[in-house]
Design a protein around this motif. Structure first.
Motif, PDB file in Angstrom:
ATOM      1  N   UNK A 260       0.825  -1.205   0.000  1.00 44.43           N
ATOM      2  CA  UNK A 260       0.000   0.000   0.000  1.00 44.43           C
ATOM      3  C   UNK A 260       0.861   1.258   0.000  1.00 44.43           C
ATOM      4  N   UNK A 261       0.302   2.341  -0.492  1.00 45.63           N
ATOM      5  CA  UNK A 261       0.823   3.691  -0.247  1.00 45.63           C
ATOM      6  C   UNK A 261      -0.391   4.590  -0.084  1.00 45.63           C
ATOM      7  N   UNK A 262      -0.658   5.037   1.132  1.00 46.44           N
ATOM      8  CA  UNK A 262      -1.889   5.749   1.446  1.00 46.44           C
ATOM      9  C   UNK A 262      -1.672   7.259   1.534  1.00 46.44           C
ATOM     10  N   UNK A 263      -2.596   8.074   0.978  1.00 46.41           N
ATOM     11  CA  UNK A 263      -2.507   9.529   1.124  1.00 46.41           C
ATOM     12  C   UNK A 263      -2.868   9.945   2.543  1.00 46.41           C
ATOM     13  N   UNK A 264      -2.449  11.152   2.930  1.00 43.18           N
ATOM     14  CA  UNK A 264      -2.773  11.629   4.273  1.00 43.18           C
ATOM     15  C   UNK A 264      -4.119  12.340   4.270  1.00 43.18           C
ATOM     16  N   UNK A 265      -4.679  12.511   5.454  1.00 44.97           N
ATOM     17  CA  UNK A 265      -5.913  13.261   5.650  1.00 44.97           C
ATOM     18  C   UNK A 265      -5.649  14.277   6.746  1.00 44.97           C
ATOM     19  N   UNK A 266      -5.840  15.552   6.466  1.00 44.96           N
ATOM     20  CA  UNK A 266      -5.472  16.605   7.414  1.00 44.96           C
ATOM     21  C   UNK A 266      -6.520  16.854   8.491  1.00 44.96           C
ATOM     22  N   UNK A 267      -7.707  16.268   8.346  1.00 45.79           N
ATOM     23  CA  UNK A 267      -8.761  16.528   9.318  1.00 45.79           C
ATOM     24  C   UNK A 267      -8.829  15.467  10.404  1.00 45.79           C
ATOM     25  N   UNK A 268      -9.581  15.749  11.454  1.00 43.79           N
ATOM     26  CA  UNK A 268      -9.839  14.736  12.460  1.00 43.79           C
ATOM     27  C   UNK A 268     -10.811  13.707  11.883  1.00 43.79           C
ATOM     28  N   UNK A 269     -10.769  12.490  12.421  1.00 43.37           N
ATOM     29  CA  UNK A 269     -11.701  11.487  11.939  1.00 43.37           C
ATOM     30  C   UNK A 269     -11.152  10.076  12.041  1.00 43.37           C
TER      31      UNK A 269
END
Length: 256
Positions: free
Chosen positions: A159-168
């Motif tokens: 895998x190579x996963x993108x980041x998410x800048x928000x809470x969750x």
């Protein structure tokens, strides 16, 4: 001679659709990793099987910048307060490390490679930050039960996963048929020893302190029989890894 009674489990219990609400949460949690010990690995790991072409799949970078936020709790639990929580120190540096959830204790079952069919895990981002952690990659490490000298096998889908800048919340599921066909072909002489998650945090122009929790690890199994509802698996006895391996070398299985 007295009749012997055996405990059974369903022949199929896995992330068939890769769904959090439809598969992962309602799945029965079996202790395929014993008491599920937790270890932070501050070194780069090299997969031996699977997708070996992915970029830095299990690298360790600037590991001096992470801190455990509290003592690791039950990794099987679906409660957000459980699992393991960590933070990155106030820094701009990119960071990566490997989180190992491994078989420990004597209160669980060892799952053979020929039976495993999926792995799922949940995560929680408690901060809004461009450097939020994400589960970048997953690996399944197997030990050869018949002797201790054979090298372990580490399988990864890459895998190579993108980041998410928000809470969750995050949910990651590894259930690819082709991948597991390879793993399952190893049969009953290889046992799942640990699941490894590579955690990664981006570099940023300004210092940040993201926090992240990993919890609710579930290993799915499938005996490959149809219709699955008509079959059961005789539940192996709870055992330590060493006792199970010793029995395997003598051709024994304990079901008491």
């Amino acid at each position: 001679m007295a009749n012997a009674s055996f405990t059974t489990i369903p022949s199929s219990n896995w992330h068939e659709n890769g769904s959090l609400s439809g598969d992962h949460k309602p799945m029965t949690s079996y202790k395929w990793l014993g008491n599920a010990g937790v270890q932070i690995i501050n070194s780069t790991l090299r997969p031996t099987h699977g997708n070996l072409s992915s970029d830095r799949p299990f690298s360790a970078l600037n590991t001096q910048f992470y801190n455990l936020y509290d003592t690791p709790q039950d990794m099987y639990s679906g409660q957000e307060s459980q699992g393991i929580r960590f933070t990155k120190n106030n820094t701009t540096a990119e960071m990566a490390f490997n989180l190992s959830v491994y078989f420990t204790g004597s209160n669980g079952m060892i799952i053979p490679a020929g039976l495993i069919r999926s792995v799922g895990v949940e995560g929680y981002r408690s901060t809004s930050a461009n450097s939020n952690f994400r589960i970048w990659n997953i690996g399944l490490e197997f030990k050869y039960l018949l002797n201790d000298s054979t090298s372990n096998r580490l399988y990864t889908p890459g895998w190579t996963e993108p980041y998410n800048s928000g809470t969750g919340y995050d949910f990651k599921c590894f259930n690819g048929e082709n991948h597991f066909n390879t793993i399952r072909s190893w049969g009953s002489d290889w046992g799942l020893y640990r699941v490894i998650f590579n955690l990664r945090s981006n570099s940023t122009s300004g210092a940040q302190t993201p926090r992240y929790r990993v919890y609710h690890v579930k290993v799915g199994h499938d005996a490959g029989v149809t219709p699955a509802a008509n079959y059961k698996i005789v539940k192996p006895a709870n055992s330590s890894w060493s006792d199970y391996a010793q029995n395997a070398r003598m051709g024994l299985r304990n079901y008491k």
